[in-house]
Motif scaffolding. Structure first.
Motif, PDB file in Angstrom:
ATOM      1  N   GLY A 148      15.574  -0.477 -68.849  1.00  0.00           N
ATOM      2  CA  GLY A 148      16.650  -0.942 -69.731  1.00  0.00           C
ATOM      3  C   GLY A 148      16.116  -1.616 -70.979  1.00  0.00           C
ATOM      4  O   GLY A 148      16.579  -1.339 -72.093  1.00  0.00           O
ATOM      5  N   VAL A 149      15.137  -2.491 -70.803  1.00  0.00           N
ATOM      6  CA  VAL A 149      14.585  -3.209 -71.961  1.00  0.00           C
ATOM      7  C   VAL A 149      13.840  -2.242 -72.884  1.00  0.00           C
ATOM      8  O   VAL A 149      13.957  -2.322 -74.112  1.00  0.00           O
ATOM      9  N   SER A 193       7.353  -0.826 -71.554  1.00  0.00           N
ATOM     10  CA  SER A 193       7.546   0.618 -71.407  1.00  0.00           C
ATOM     11  C   SER A 193       8.515   0.887 -70.268  1.00  0.00           C
ATOM     12  O   SER A 193       8.525   0.163 -69.269  1.00  0.00           O
ATOM     13  N   SER A 194       9.267   1.963 -70.406  1.00  0.00           N
ATOM     14  CA  SER A 194      10.141   2.383 -69.306  1.00  0.00           C
ATOM     15  C   SER A 194       9.302   2.688 -68.071  1.00  0.00           C
ATOM     16  O   SER A 194       8.176   3.177 -68.163  1.00  0.00           O
ATOM     17  N   ASP A 195       9.882   2.420 -66.916  1.00  0.00           N
ATOM     18  CA  ASP A 195       9.193   2.729 -65.654  1.00  0.00           C
ATOM     19  C   ASP A 195       9.518   4.139 -65.164  1.00  0.00           C
ATOM     20  O   ASP A 195       9.135   4.509 -64.053  1.00  0.00           O
ATOM     21  N   VAL A 196      10.211   4.940 -65.976  1.00  0.00           N
ATOM     22  CA  VAL A 196      10.697   6.240 -65.513  1.00  0.00           C
ATOM     23  C   VAL A 196       9.580   7.061 -64.854  1.00  0.00           C
ATOM     24  O   VAL A 196       8.537   7.315 -65.448  1.00  0.00           O
ATOM     25  N   GLU A 238      14.349   3.162 -63.657  1.00  0.00           N
ATOM     26  CA  GLU A 238      14.273   4.602 -63.396  1.00  0.00           C
ATOM     27  C   GLU A 238      13.012   5.000 -62.649  1.00  0.00           C
ATOM     28  O   GLU A 238      12.711   6.190 -62.538  1.00  0.00           O
ATOM     29  N   GLY A 239      12.309   3.990 -62.127  1.00  0.00           N
ATOM     30  CA  GLY A 239      11.112   4.315 -61.355  1.00  0.00           C
ATOM     31  C   GLY A 239      10.899   3.289 -60.249  1.00  0.00           C
ATOM     32  O   GLY A 239       9.766   2.990 -59.867  1.00  0.00           O
ATOM     33  N   ASP A 298      29.451  -2.052 -68.427  1.00  0.00           N
ATOM     34  CA  ASP A 298      28.071  -1.615 -68.534  1.00  0.00           C
ATOM     35  C   ASP A 298      27.352  -2.551 -69.499  1.00  0.00           C
ATOM     36  O   ASP A 298      27.605  -2.530 -70.686  1.00  0.00           O
ATOM     37  N   PRO A 299      26.438  -3.409 -68.998  1.00  0.00           N
ATOM     38  CA  PRO A 299      25.791  -4.341 -69.925  1.00  0.00           C
ATOM     39  C   PRO A 299      24.972  -3.605 -70.984  1.00  0.00           C
ATOM     40  O   PRO A 299      24.819  -4.092 -72.096  1.00  0.00           O
ATOM     41  N   VAL A 300      24.468  -2.444 -70.639  1.00  0.00           N
ATOM     42  CA  VAL A 300      23.686  -1.655 -71.587  1.00  0.00           C
ATOM     43  C   VAL A 300      24.160  -0.201 -71.542  1.00  0.00           C
ATOM     44  O   VAL A 300      23.808   0.535 -70.633  1.00  0.00           O
TER      45      VAL A 300
END
Lengths: 333, 333
Positions: free
Chosen positions: A176-177, A193-196, A268-269, A327-329
């Protein structure tokens, strides 16, 4: 959204009596031994720190299948483009999908591509659906997990019972961040970084260890939403210790700046996993032996003597951890 | 579009060696005995004469699975809405999806619903994916069809060979004309209804009769596109007799008005089927015994001595029937 789905949709779609039906709203359905899941991806921007809409679409659906205790074998890809979408961007997205699927050992076996007129869609939308078979370790996992003889073999949201230990597979809030900080207009930059990532490998290791009763990837609404789904569907209270939940400094400060709870934004991960107490340490070790789960942590326990999801805060207080309202984001997945 | 898919997408997505792979671009993939297909539906208007986007999304994917020789068992539904979409319209669409799936004996077992901001999408988009198992009649069908011992058991586009008889299951062009006449600005009205319907029951009957080698639902690009796909993938010429192809008077006159060939516009409740000659009459009878196939007609034959798809016209001439260049009717599916 939740009430719209329950009242308008589930009543209209003809119900089917299968292993894990639509009405249970688990991460995947299970029919004739096949786990089957679908998700549409609309993330903005389409390229963000640590990933892109293609990697997200492949990982997200692999994870939904994996969270049931299934081994994903194949994905579909349904892409809709706005006329004029850059071919170089499309190539980059498909390359990312191919690489992500390949690394996870899952095939993208069927697809559809449509183009709509300018203005009919904002750039691109990707749907992926996934199918999987029962993980070869699921039966053995079930033998260890099913102390009371009543739980589903599949890792369903309704499986959590008194005493089960709650594990989070790593840092929360990164996706999200990362997405927000990749957007213009949010007024902050971040190195997060995204954790996707696809979690099928990690989940297989956890199942081989045994004793899992439920698993969920905390995407929309984050960990708060996922725990509340367990709470409602299993009819069991959950207590989590805030200081045990891994949150990166960059995520914490971004969330403070934006007035958002890191437990309410999407990952996402990551997986949250419920395990019978006897095997909690084994599962933790199994998770930590993987790249995706190396920062796993035991964060709480299910308790029949309480009614809600309760967060024990770092300063010694307690508060009810609610689902995010709205939805906060928006558009992070 | 075709070259974009071949050059940019298929090369990026990691290829997988399965029964019917992505690269063959058949109506479904087949992996570990499971037929798997996906499609995104963007039809405008969303309610049209004879159907709506929900009925279309369910029928279209059931048909893609059925055309391989599989019995569809389950669908996913991935719906994306524009903020502000009328809840009553959504209910109507979901009811239509539920009724269509129910009548076809297929479950909608898993789903996702997302809402994007105003302007992010024109109203609604639906993706459905479908899975199915080998039809119980497919093996027996194959025994009858596989004279030369080299054809795939699945009804693949590459299966057509010299002498195979081409059958169309009924009137062509209805869907395209119905959708166009439901649009404002086309300046014509018509009483033609879309043919949108699930064909799994009809296909099962045809397979029980036996001798089918290939089947295809002629959607985008119509019969012209479908026949050309067989021509290219099977490396075989096809001759069709124009006066044998069922076209309603209302479709014929609308097509004349718009300058479109009825063979180039999409159908959503029709199949073209290739059958070994010995069983052509049996299959025709089987099709005609069903509601969806009651107007089925033998329209042509595959011939190794010619190179293209050739149309013998009603006035006694011959012309090459080409794929439509571009989309003669945008957003009909």
């Amino acid at each position: 959204m939740d009430s719209l789905i329950r009242e308008k949709i589930l009543t209209s779609l003809a119900p089917m009596d299968i292993e894990v039906p639509l009405s249970s709203m688990d991460d995947s359905a299970v029919i004739e031994g096949i786990a089957f899941s679908t998700d549409s991806y609309t993330v903005r921007p389409i390229f963000f720190h640590g990933g892109d809409i293609g990697k997200l679409a492949v990982s997200g659906t692999i994870n939904d299948v994996s969270m049931m205790g299934a081994r994903p074998i194949a994905l579909s890809s349904g892409v809709v483009l706005e006329e004029g979408f850059e071919v170089s961007d499309l190539e980059r997205i498909f390359r990312s999908m191919g690489e992500t699927a390949s690394a996870a050992g899952v095939g993208i076996v069927t697809g559809d591509l449509k183009v709509v007129e300018k203005g009919g869609l904002d750039k691109i939308l990707i749907n992926t659906s996934g199918i999987g078979f029962e993980d070869p370790e699921l039966e053995n996992n079930h033998v260890k997990a099913n102390g009371n003889g009543k739980r589903s073999k599949w890792l369903r949201d309704s499986n959590v019972a008194d005493g089960d230990v709650i594990i989070i597979s790593g840092y929360v809030g990164d996706h999200g961040v990362a997405v927000m900080s990749s957007r213009e207009g949010y007024g902050f930059e971040s190195s997060v970084s995204s954790d996707v990532a696809p979690l099928n490998g990690m989940m297989h290791r956890a199942l081989a260890s045994g004793g899992l009763v439920a698993a969920k990837d905390p995407t929309r609404g984050g960990v708060a939403n996922a725990l509340n789904e367990w709470n409602e569907k299993s009819g069991i209270g959950i207590v989590v210790e805030e200081d045990q939940i891994p949150v990166r400094e960059g995520v914490r400060s971004a969330c403070e700046l934006l007035g958002i709870d890191p437990l309410q934004i999407g990952n996402e991960g990551k997986a949250i996993i419920a395990v019978v107490p006897e095997y909690a340490e084994d599962v933790l070790r199994a998770l930590r032996s993987t790249e995706e789960g190396k920062n796993a942590s035991i964060v709480g326990v299910a308790r029949k003597d309480i009614k809600y999801v309760v967060l024990k805060t770092e300063v010694g207080g307690e508060r009810i951890l609610e689902r995010p309202v709205g939805d906060p984001v928006p558009r992070i997945c």
